[in-house]
Design an enzyme around this catalytic site. Sequence first.
Site, PDB file in Angstrom:
ATOM      1  CB  SER A  74      -0.892  -0.002   1.245  1.00  6.44           C
ATOM      2  OG  SER A  74      -1.484   1.261   1.454  1.00  6.44           O
ATOM      3  CE1 TYR A  90      -4.331  -2.202   4.764  1.00  5.10           C
ATOM      4  CE2 TYR A  90      -3.691   0.067   4.307  1.00  5.10           C
ATOM      5  CZ  TYR A  90      -4.027  -1.198   3.867  1.00  5.10           C
ATOM      6  OH  TYR A  90      -4.048  -1.459   2.508  1.00  5.10           O
TER       7      TYR A  90
END
Length: 336
Positions: free
Chosen positions: A128, A153
């Site tokens: 990501s 995350y």
Amino acid sequence: MKTALVTGSSGFIGYFVAEALLSQGWRVIGVDSMSDYYDVNLKQSRLDLLETHAEFVNVHGEVQEQGLLTALFAEHEPEIVIHLAAQAGVRYSLENPMSYFQTNLGGTLQLLEAARAHPPKHMLMASSSSAYGANTQMPYNENMQADHQMSLYAATKKSSENIAHSYAHLFSLPITMFRFFTVYGPWGRPDMAPHKFTSRILEGRPIDVYNHGDMRRDFTYVTDLVQAILLLVDAVPDHLTQQGQFDGDSLSPVAPYRVVNIGNSDTVPLLDFIKAIEDATDIKAEKNLMPMQPGDVPATWADASLLKSLTGYVPKTDVRDGVAQFVAWYRDYYKI
């Protein structure tokens, strides 16, 4: 027939990846837990479409389940693996941190152990743009230091990169990690801004706009992203023969391992993105301006020159066109 294993195959990106592989003649083994993090009916609708293909094999299970992926690797011997299964969401990581460790780290480890026992030709694994964390120099390129993640995350994604590199080095597993930048489009997740904005605007409700609208994102249309992934399938990293082949290459000096940005190479003000939704719906949004949320970053912007060097591909969908296609899908799917 070539076989690919896709984890998270009923998810937003996983659905499009599996569909594209099937259309190219691959046999696809799809693994998905159908978790209830968001509307399971949406996931089931994607799965129903995939199951119209005779060469799609659906496996219901969690990637972190001990031995599940090893058994699938042994049975199906996939040539490529595209690992997309993950617990997503920055804000949700503040509420349910354990699910991020179990799925994002535990699932990645199970996948790498399966590949260690039954090596595929190439593993492509999703990371990501949040891995860039507190970096303020933009556009982000793959060789930047990325040590200051802003959310759990993001930390699990960067940790997965590190774990994958160690396996690539120790067991000569060719691995490409791709860092996504704000993916949107038809079949998108309900917890993401495009879906939430569109639903609220069409229902006449105000939208929450964080950091008082002073945010920018590198919005990447889903089919552009998938095209890039499919082209990267053939760009197998080899640190022994490819060193110095491309300027700015992120290829590891000690492993067949590379990190690649997949973004639109542009940064769009959030208020411009909202304006595109307003134009597509022909409705003016009522904005509820709010402060920055914990774990979020004010801007993202991809340097996608390495992707172009490796594949020749440049993402091409203009934000206004992409938003219009998303809104059209939304109206059709929800019968509005």
